[in-house]
Scaffold this active site. Structure first.
Site, PDB file in Angstrom:
ATOM      1  N   ASN A  42       0.836  -1.205   0.000  1.00 31.08           N
ATOM      2  CA  ASN A  42       0.000   0.000   0.000  1.00 31.08           C
ATOM      3  C   ASN A  42       0.872   1.257   0.000  1.00 31.08           C
ATOM      4  O   ASN A  42       1.965   1.291   0.579  1.00 31.08           O
ATOM      5  CB  ASN A  42      -1.012   0.002   1.148  1.00 31.08           C
ATOM      6  CG  ASN A  42      -0.420  -0.194   2.522  1.00 31.08           C
ATOM      7  OD1 ASN A  42       0.653  -0.756   2.669  1.00 31.08           O
ATOM      8  ND2 ASN A  42      -1.126   0.248   3.543  1.00 31.08           N
ATOM      9  N   VAL A  43       0.377   2.264  -0.682  1.00 30.45           N
ATOM     10  CA  VAL A  43       1.069   3.547  -0.809  1.00 30.45           C
ATOM     11  C   VAL A  43       0.046   4.634  -0.483  1.00 30.45           C
ATOM     12  O   VAL A  43      -0.869   4.888  -1.267  1.00 30.45           O
ATOM     13  CB  VAL A  43       1.636   3.739  -2.234  1.00 30.45           C
ATOM     14  CG1 VAL A  43       2.354   5.078  -2.341  1.00 30.45           C
ATOM     15  CG2 VAL A  43       2.586   2.600  -2.602  1.00 30.45           C
ATOM     16  N   GLU A  44       0.209   5.224   0.699  1.00 33.20           N
ATOM     17  CA  GLU A  44      -0.777   6.216   1.158  1.00 33.20           C
ATOM     18  C   GLU A  44      -0.428   7.616   0.658  1.00 33.20           C
ATOM     19  O   GLU A  44       0.601   7.831   0.008  1.00 33.20           O
ATOM     20  CB  GLU A  44      -0.858   6.152   2.686  1.00 33.20           C
ATOM     21  CG  GLU A  44      -1.342   4.775   3.137  1.00 33.20           C
ATOM     22  CD  GLU A  44      -1.612   4.667   4.625  1.00 33.20           C
ATOM     23  OE1 GLU A  44      -1.148   5.535   5.400  1.00 33.20           O
ATOM     24  OE2 GLU A  44      -2.305   3.697   5.008  1.00 33.20           O
ATOM     25  N   GLU A  74      -3.075  -4.149  -3.392  1.00 27.98           N
ATOM     26  CA  GLU A  74      -3.553  -4.844  -4.592  1.00 27.98           C
ATOM     27  C   GLU A  74      -3.470  -3.936  -5.814  1.00 27.98           C
ATOM     28  O   GLU A  74      -3.264  -4.409  -6.934  1.00 27.98           O
ATOM     29  CB  GLU A  74      -5.007  -5.306  -4.396  1.00 27.98           C
ATOM     30  CG  GLU A  74      -5.180  -6.349  -3.299  1.00 27.98           C
ATOM     31  CD  GLU A  74      -5.403  -5.736  -1.913  1.00 27.98           C
ATOM     32  OE1 GLU A  74      -4.964  -4.600  -1.676  1.00 27.98           O
ATOM     33  OE2 GLU A  74      -6.009  -6.404  -1.071  1.00 27.98           O
ATOM     34  N   CYS A 119      -4.151   0.818  -2.392  1.00 25.42           N
ATOM     35  CA  CYS A 119      -4.039  -0.440  -1.656  1.00 25.42           C
ATOM     36  C   CYS A 119      -2.908  -1.278  -2.269  1.00 25.42           C
ATOM     37  O   CYS A 119      -2.511  -1.069  -3.418  1.00 25.42           O
ATOM     38  CB  CYS A 119      -5.333  -1.236  -1.752  1.00 25.42           C
ATOM     39  SG  CYS A 119      -6.661  -0.642  -0.682  1.00 25.42           S
ATOM     40  N   CYS A 165      -9.961  -5.712   0.313  1.00 20.48           N
ATOM     41  CA  CYS A 165     -11.168  -4.888   0.431  1.00 20.48           C
ATOM     42  C   CYS A 165     -12.039  -5.088  -0.814  1.00 20.48           C
ATOM     43  O   CYS A 165     -11.609  -5.681  -1.808  1.00 20.48           O
ATOM     44  CB  CYS A 165     -10.805  -3.413   0.619  1.00 20.48           C
ATOM     45  SG  CYS A 165     -10.220  -2.582  -0.867  1.00 20.48           S
ATOM     46  N   CYS A 196     -10.684  -3.871  -4.138  1.00 20.33           N
ATOM     47  CA  CYS A 196      -9.555  -4.668  -4.616  1.00 20.33           C
ATOM     48  C   CYS A 196      -9.987  -6.037  -5.102  1.00 20.33           C
ATOM     49  O   CYS A 196      -9.346  -6.620  -5.974  1.00 20.33           O
ATOM     50  CB  CYS A 196      -8.482  -4.744  -3.538  1.00 20.33           C
ATOM     51  SG  CYS A 196      -7.690  -3.130  -3.343  1.00 20.33           S
TER      52      CYS A 196
END
Ligand code: THU
Length: 133
Positions: free
Chosen positions: A46-48, A59, A57, A90, A93
């Site tokens: 994940n990359v926020e 995925e 996410c 989720c 995803c």
């Protein structure tokens, strides 16, 4: 199909990917790994973003890596949280994974191995667009 999957390798690959997560806002790192039909392992984390809703996410980055790496179909999938425990993808995803599923795609869930169709029943997919302009 599920019996031929090296789940240990997928778990390790997902956990390694989780180590690359950028999750300063949630402090909830996630890693994902997929086995392609032709035997490759593709991973994502994940990359926020400071604009929280733009977060990718694990995925999402996995699917991007899959496509950038030449494409292909996912035969098996594994997702982990920061403790390396199995994490359910989720809803959004699941849809992303569904698009790139190989026939009979399986994934590790908190209730054991399941098929993509079990975790996203009655899905909307590319076939529903056939015949539209
Ligand atoms: N997250 C994923 O990477 N994949 C999922 O399927 C569930 C949620 C991430 C998004 C966010 O960075 C963090 O987990 C907390 O929601």
């Amino acid at each position: 199909m599920a019996s031929e999957v090296d789940w240990e390798l997928l778990a390790r690959s997902a956990t390694e990917a989780m180590g690359r997560a950028y999750a300063p806002y949630s402090s909830f790192p996630v890693g994902a790994a997929a086995l392609t039909e032709d035997g490759r392992i593709v991973t994502g984390c994940n990359v926020e973003n400071a604009s929280y809703g733009l977060t990718l996410c694990a995925e999402c980055t996995l699917i991007g890596a899959l496509q950038m790496g030449g494409g292909g179909r996912i035969a098996a999938f594994y997702c982990v949280d920061g403790a390396g425990a199995v994490l359910m993808p989720c809803g959004r995803c699941r849809q992303l994974l569904y698009e790139f599923r190989a026939p009979g795609m399986v994934l590790m869930t908190t209730a054991g191995v399941k098929t993509m169709d079990q975790v996203l029943p009655d899905a909307f997919g590319p076939e529903h667009l056939e015949g539209t302009p």
